[in-house]
Design an enzyme around this catalytic site. Structure first.
Site, PDB file in Angstrom:
ATOM      1  N   LYS A 274       0.867  -1.182   0.000  1.00 25.35           N
ATOM      2  CA  LYS A 274       0.000   0.000   0.000  1.00 25.35           C
ATOM      3  C   LYS A 274       0.903   1.232   0.000  1.00 25.35           C
ATOM      4  O   LYS A 274       1.722   1.407   0.899  1.00 25.35           O
ATOM      5  CB  LYS A 274      -0.914  -0.002   1.239  1.00 25.35           C
ATOM      6  CG  LYS A 274      -1.694   1.315   1.440  1.00 25.35           C
ATOM      7  CD  LYS A 274      -2.634   1.262   2.643  1.00 25.35           C
ATOM      8  CE  LYS A 274      -3.255   2.632   2.937  1.00 25.35           C
ATOM      9  NZ  LYS A 274      -4.131   2.645   4.125  1.00 25.35           N
TER      10      LYS A 274
ATOM     11  N   LYS B  82     -10.188  13.018   7.803  1.00 26.51           N
ATOM     12  CA  LYS B  82      -9.750  12.633   9.144  1.00 26.51           C
ATOM     13  C   LYS B  82      -9.743  13.848  10.064  1.00 26.51           C
ATOM     14  O   LYS B  82      -9.606  14.981   9.598  1.00 26.51           O
ATOM     15  CB  LYS B  82      -8.319  12.085   9.068  1.00 26.51           C
ATOM     16  CG  LYS B  82      -8.187  10.698   8.472  1.00 26.51           C
ATOM     17  CD  LYS B  82      -6.737  10.236   8.487  1.00 26.51           C
ATOM     18  CE  LYS B  82      -6.582   8.859   7.863  1.00 26.51           C
ATOM     19  NZ  LYS B  82      -7.247   7.794   8.629  1.00 26.51           N
TER      20      LYS B  82
ATOM     21  N   GLU C 175      -9.392   3.746   2.022  1.00 26.69           N
ATOM     22  CA  GLU C 175      -8.853   3.811   0.660  1.00 26.69           C
ATOM     23  C   GLU C 175      -7.789   2.746   0.388  1.00 26.69           C
ATOM     24  O   GLU C 175      -7.542   2.405  -0.762  1.00 26.69           O
ATOM     25  CB  GLU C 175      -8.286   5.206   0.386  1.00 26.69           C
ATOM     26  CG  GLU C 175      -6.852   5.447   0.865  1.00 26.69           C
ATOM     27  CD  GLU C 175      -6.662   5.314   2.368  1.00 26.69           C
ATOM     28  OE1 GLU C 175      -7.658   5.450   3.108  1.00 26.69           O
ATOM     29  OE2 GLU C 175      -5.522   5.069   2.812  1.00 26.69           O
TER      30      GLU C 175
ATOM     31  N   ARG D  67      -7.692  -0.477   0.942  1.00 26.13           N
ATOM     32  CA  ARG D  67      -8.237  -1.673   0.289  1.00 26.13           C
ATOM     33  C   ARG D  67      -8.627  -1.386  -1.158  1.00 26.13           C
ATOM     34  O   ARG D  67      -8.604  -2.273  -1.999  1.00 26.13           O
ATOM     35  CB  ARG D  67      -9.422  -2.212   1.116  1.00 26.13           C
ATOM     36  CG  ARG D  67     -10.576  -1.276   1.235  1.00 26.13           C
ATOM     37  CD  ARG D  67     -11.496  -1.611   2.420  1.00 26.13           C
ATOM     38  NE  ARG D  67     -10.965  -1.086   3.688  1.00 26.13           N
ATOM     39  CZ  ARG D  67     -11.555  -1.252   4.863  1.00 26.13           C
ATOM     40  NH1 ARG D  67     -12.666  -1.970   4.960  1.00 26.13           N
ATOM     41  NH2 ARG D  67     -11.027  -0.753   5.959  1.00 26.13           N
TER      42      ARG D  67
HETATM   43  N1  BES Z   1      -4.300   4.589   6.830  1.00 32.10           N
HETATM   44  C1  BES Z   1      -5.457   4.376   7.604  1.00 32.10           C
HETATM   45  C2  BES Z   1      -5.261   3.376   8.731  1.00 32.10           C
HETATM   46  C3  BES Z   1      -4.398   3.841   9.869  1.00 32.10           C
HETATM   47  C4  BES Z   1      -4.966   4.503  10.944  1.00 32.10           C
HETATM   48  C5  BES Z   1      -3.059   3.540   9.896  1.00 32.10           C
HETATM   49  C6  BES Z   1      -4.171   4.879  12.005  1.00 32.10           C
HETATM   50  C7  BES Z   1      -2.279   3.934  10.943  1.00 32.10           C
HETATM   51  C8  BES Z   1      -2.844   4.586  12.011  1.00 32.10           C
HETATM   52  C9  BES Z   1      -6.578   3.828   6.724  1.00 32.10           C
HETATM   53  O1  BES Z   1      -6.587   4.282   5.427  1.00 32.10           O
HETATM   54  C10 BES Z   1      -7.857   4.259   7.352  1.00 32.10           C
HETATM   55  O2  BES Z   1      -8.095   5.418   7.392  1.00 32.10           O
HETATM   56  N2  BES Z   1      -8.638   3.307   7.817  1.00 32.10           N
HETATM   57  C11 BES Z   1      -9.874   3.587   8.446  1.00 32.10           C
HETATM   58  C12 BES Z   1     -10.869   2.567   7.981  1.00 32.10           C
HETATM   59  C13 BES Z   1     -12.281   2.899   8.376  1.00 32.10           C
HETATM   60  C14 BES Z   1     -12.755   4.131   7.644  1.00 32.10           C
HETATM   61  C15 BES Z   1     -13.154   1.715   8.047  1.00 32.10           C
HETATM   62  C16 BES Z   1      -9.656   3.502   9.954  1.00 32.10           C
HETATM   63  O3  BES Z   1      -8.898   2.664  10.400  1.00 32.10           O
HETATM   64  O4  BES Z   1     -10.230   4.323  10.651  1.00 32.10           O
HETATM   65 ZN    ZN Z   2      -4.803   4.845   4.673  1.00 35.56          ZN
HETATM   66 MN    MN Z   3      -7.625   6.105   5.216  1.00 41.11          MN
END
Ligand code: BES
Ligand code: ZN
Ligand code: MN
Length: 496
Positions: free
Chosen positions: A268, A280, A352, A354
């Site tokens: 990724k 975010k 994003e 996935r």
């Molecule tokens: N890159 C993030 C995941 C992440 C979060 C990595 C914190 C490291 C630290 C990923 O793209 C993401 O935002 N995932 C969301 C998924 C949710 C929207 C289902 C998450 O984990 O909140």
């Molecule tokens: Zn991410």
């Molecule tokens: Mn994300």
């Protein structure tokens, strides 16, 4: 970083050692073995004086630099506790040795191994670990500072082994460790670089640069037009809101016969994850520059195995894009068609990873792979589940899972297997597409893996969720994980 040369001497006689700095492991009993006693005599008793004074107690990981009027001018004492420690103790001894030696600013040092009384099974492992740690602790981030930090001074590192040990194997272990360390540091550097420097095209340039270092490697970079022609509309939906172009990077290493099925690593490579329209919160958003940690680990692992000249075929695929909000960005509720033909309802643009991975995983099938491992900072839920010590491991193949877990244990870059049961799949049901890109509040790391599993049915596949393991929040910085695990895995495959 300047190169570090490793060598092995078949002597432990202190008088034969030409180096100005010797590292001496000392147990908490404070008693020296014959080699230690000889060294102490040669240094005019300064070692025993440091021990007798109580300054140095020999606790595991404790270190002390003592100066001597006669050669070797410096001795670094490293505490080894009761002696004959287990691997957990040896890990601490290795890290302490590396830190103390690098802090001493020595150019040339010798490690007197006999007091460690290494068990046969631990010898190569310890020196591989030490080689890695010496390189690991030499890393400094200064790419975006106005003045560079001083370079590490250590150029030569030698080890003495007893007659019975095979010096060729120990030297190879040190070098393997060093090359692993170089790969880990490349991954750290890339993940530490800010998003305005480390863009998808920057990652592509790094891959091309790596490919130029060996005639066994080649690199191909797909632009957005080429991805659209392949039908990668899931990946492309992530880059819709940014002016920074996305890239699909394919780095091939052919270390063995053309016809041997390759091991594929898919990373990724979100060079900044703002969340997109599902923006975010502001706190710590800066850390989302490391959302390309999976991509960084693919490049780091390839760096290591190319340098090791492993007799194996490996393909690295990196799905690189920036996730930003704008008037052209993908909206919650949008439906896209992936390269596999599966339609996806994007309920949250922040899920994003996935979306870029599923198309890269579909692309991976063309290599008729022996195994596919994707690596991704995929979910905050994985950090909740496992914290920072273990990467989350998912697999559709038990033998592959076993190999990866074993490689994690061996390299102390550990993973923990999580369930990929079909029972979780219905959380991804959508009224408007074949699948939704989020699975609701429960088991967020599992449902993310379940999403990917729908695209990986045709080959042996595993997924590493490294959201917790790839980054330290204090002090802030990339860890280079799981390059250690992946490099060990590929070394094991090359032997099998
Ligand atoms: N890159 C993030 C995941 C992440 C979060 C990595 C914190 C490291 C630290 C990923 O793209 C993401 O935002 N995932 C969301 C998924 C949710 C929207 C289902 C998450 O984990 O909140
Ligand atoms: Zn991410
Ligand atoms: Mn994300």
């Amino acid at each position: 970083m300047p190169a570090l040369r490793f060598s092995v001497q078949n002597t432990s006689k202190a008088t034969d050692l030409k180096t100005p700095c010797v590292i001496l492991p000392v147990s908490s009993s404070g008693r020296l073995d014959n080699d230690g006693k000889a060294l102490n005599r040669q240094c005019g008793g300064v070692i025993n004086a440091a021990i007798a004074s109580g300054e140095f107690s020999g606790k595991i990981g404790e270190t002390e630099l003592v100066h001597s009027a006669s050669a070797p001018e410096r001795v670094i004492l490293v505490g080894i506790g009761e002696g004959r420690g287990d691997r957990a103790a040896l890990l601490r001894i290795s890290a302490a040795t590396a830190r103390a030696l690098l802090a001493s600013k020595a150019k040339d040092a010798h490690f007197l191994a006999s007091p460690l009384k290494l068990a046969k099974a631990d010898g190569e492992w310890f020196f591989q670990t030490l080689g890695r740690d010496l390189v690991f602790h030499s890393y400094r981030y200064d790419a975006t500072l106005s003045a560079p930090k001083p370079e590490p001074t250590l150029r030569k590192f030698s080890v003495s082994v007893t007659e019975s040990a095979n010096s060729r194997q120990i030297k190879a272990a040190l070098e393997r460790g060093g090359r692993t360390g170089t790969g880990i540091n490349l991954a750290r550097e890339l993940a530490n670089l800010p998003g305005n420097h480390c863009t998808p095209e920057y990652l592509a340039r790094e891959a091309r640069k790596l490919a130029r270092t060996s005639d066994k490697t080649s690199c191909k970079v797909l632009n957005e037009k080429a991805m659209a022609d392949l039908g990668m509309h899931s990946l492309l939906s992530v880059t819709a809101g940014t002016v920074t172009p996305a890239r699909l990077i394919v780095l091939e290493y052919k270390g063995s016969k053309r016809t041997d099925a390759p091991h594929v690593l898919v990373g990724k490579g979100i060079t900044f994850d703002s969340g997109g329209i599902s923006l975010k919160p502001g706190a710590k958003m800066d850390e989302m520059k490391y959302d390309m940690g999976g991509a960084a680990s693919v490049l780091g692992t390839l760096r290591a195995i190319v340098d090791m000249k492993l007799p194996i075929n490996v393909v690295g695929i990196i799905a690189a894009a920036e996730n930003m909000p704008s008037g052209t960005a993908t909206k919650p509720g949008d439906v896209v068609t992936s390269m596999a033909g599966i339609t996806i309802e994007i309920l949250n643009t922040d899920a994003e990873g996935r979306l870029v991975l599923c198309d890269a995983l579909t692309y991976a099938a063309r290599f008729k792979p022996a195994s596919v491992v994707d690596i991704a900072t995929l979910t905050g839920a994985c950090v909740v589940a496992l914290g920072s010590h273990a990467s989350g491991l998912y697999a559709n193949d038990d033998a592959l899972a076993k190999d990866l877990l074993a490689a994690g244990t061996e390299s102390h870059d550990r993973a923990w297997r999580m369930p990929l049961w079909d029972d979780y799949q219905k959380q991804l049901d959508s009224n408007f597409a074949d699948v939704a890109n989020i699975g609701g509040p429960g088991a967020g790391s599992v449902t993310a893996a379940c999403f990917l599993a729908r695209f990986t049915k045709d080959y042996r596949w595993a997924h590493l969720d490294i959201a917790g393991s790839a980054w330290n929040s204090s002090p802030k910085g990339a860890t280079g994980r799981p390059v250690g695990l992946l490099t060990q895995y590929l070394c094991d495959q090359a032997k099998a």
